[in-house]
Design an enzyme around this catalytic site. Structure first.
Site, short mmCIF file in Angstrom:
data_model
loop_
_atom_site.label_atom_id
_atom_site.label_comp_id
_atom_site.label_asym_id
_atom_site.label_seq_id
_atom_site.Cartn_x
_atom_site.Cartn_y
_atom_site.Cartn_z
N SER A 143 0.88 -1.16 0.00
CA SER A 143 0.00 0.00 0.00
C SER A 143 0.93 1.22 0.00
O SER A 143 2.12 1.08 0.32
CB SER A 143 -0.85 0.00 1.28
OG SER A 143 -1.46 1.25 1.49
N TYR A 156 -2.27 0.03 10.86
CA TYR A 156 -2.29 -0.30 9.42
C TYR A 156 -0.95 0.04 8.78
O TYR A 156 -0.37 -0.76 8.05
CB TYR A 156 -3.43 0.45 8.74
CG TYR A 156 -3.62 0.07 7.27
CD1 TYR A 156 -4.23 -1.14 6.91
CD2 TYR A 156 -3.20 0.91 6.25
CE1 TYR A 156 -4.41 -1.49 5.57
CE2 TYR A 156 -3.38 0.57 4.91
CZ TYR A 156 -3.98 -0.63 4.58
OH TYR A 156 -4.15 -0.97 3.25
#
Ligand SMILES: NC(=O)c1ccc[n+]([C@@H]2O[C@H](COP(=O)([O-])OP(=O)(O)OC[C@H]3O[C@@H](n4cnc5c(N)ncnc54)[C@H](O)[C@@H]3O)[C@@H](O)[C@H]2O)c1
Length: 260
Positions: A143, A156
């Site tokens: 990501s 995250y």
């Protein structure tokens, strides 16, 4: 016409929606045969309906036995395995350390790191004997949060940085038999990405954020809101024999956010 993945046999973990489903479709369009491991039963039923020739195993990628079952099913159907892709992941909706109650941290850490990091160890471990035989490859999903703060909360972002570590360590350990790479998507439209249940966010979808399309386009130099299909071709390239000299690397499918 020949496809980039003609003759290849793939397992996509988390292939029931979003980026994973787009990878399933792109791999098939390029000539691969694709099996799926997916934990959402509704998505498994939809896949079985839409792609009746694709083996679909309902299971949880954090569990070794479920990964072994998915690999066995793929090998039973295809005679082997050339590519393992994992697209599983859960989000934390930007929770900073200050937003986390002290007694939330243990369960939230365990859940997010279990899905976003540990599952990859179990998926790769289960697929490895077959991937060694085929001199195949692994593609994990990072990501922009694997490189920068701000696009996720502390758990995250930390979990996606850990995926970078897996790619580096596994590429080193598994060479020369198996290539290991990643795709690092930027913010993506039309996925089902959910929050962590331990944070009470299991039913919340990132895609439902109001104004998301304009916000995604506005944050990147290329001015586009990307979808899973945009990212899927990066997975196709990395899986293809055309990428046979590439390991331990990442393709940034992110609208150019790094040059901002
Ligand atoms: N959506 C975004 O903006 C975005 C941006 C960058 C990176 N990512 C990453 O891309 C990946 C795919 O996310 P997405 O947005 O397509 O979300 P998604 O929820 O649509 O796709 C993930 C799929 O994995 C499945 N899954 C989750 N946990 C599982 C488990 N333990 N076992 C088996 N299946 C499981 C889900 O049911 C779902 O079908 C994730 O790693 C996510 O972190 C997403």
């Amino acid at each position: 016409m020949t496809g980039w993945l003609d003759g290849q046999r793939a397992l996509v973990v988390g292939g029931g929606s979003g980026i994973g489903r787009a990878v399933v479709d792109a791999f098939r369009a390029e000539g691969a045969r694709v099996a799926v491991l997916e934990r959402d039963l509704g998505k498994c039923a939809l896949l079985a309906d839409e792609l009746p020739d694709a083996p679909v195993v309902a299971g949880d990628a954090t569990r070794p036995a479920d990964n072994r079952a998915a690999v066995a099913r793929a090998v039973e159907a295809f005679g082997g395995l050339d590519v393992l892709v994992s697209c599983v992941g859960i989000f934390d909706f930007y929770r900073g350390l200050g937003d986390l109650a002290e007694d939330e941290i243990d369960d939230a850490f365990d859940e997010i790191f279990s899905v976003n990091v540990k599952s990859h160890l179990h998926s790769v471990k289960a697929a490895l004997p077959e991937l060694r035989k085929s001199r195949g490859s692994v593609i994990l999903t990072e990501s922009t949060s694997a490189y920068y703060p701000g696009r996720g909360g502390v758990l995250y972002v930390a979990s996606k940085h850990a995926v970078r570590g897996l790619v580096t360590a596994l590429a080193h350990e598994l060479a020369p038999d198996v290539r290991v790479n990643a795709v690092a998507p930027g913010g993506t439209m039309n996925t089902d990405l959910r929050g962590a249940g331990a944070l009470g966010l299991g039913d919340r979808r990132l895609n439902d954020t109001p104004g998301r399309e304009a916000e995604l386009a506005g944050r990147v130099p290329l001015g586009i809101a990307m979808s899973g299909a945009d990212h899927a071709w990066s997975y196709v390239f990395l899986a293809s024999r055309r990428a046979r000299g590439i390991t331990g690397d990442v393709t940034h499918s992110d609208g150019g956010i790094r040059i901002k």
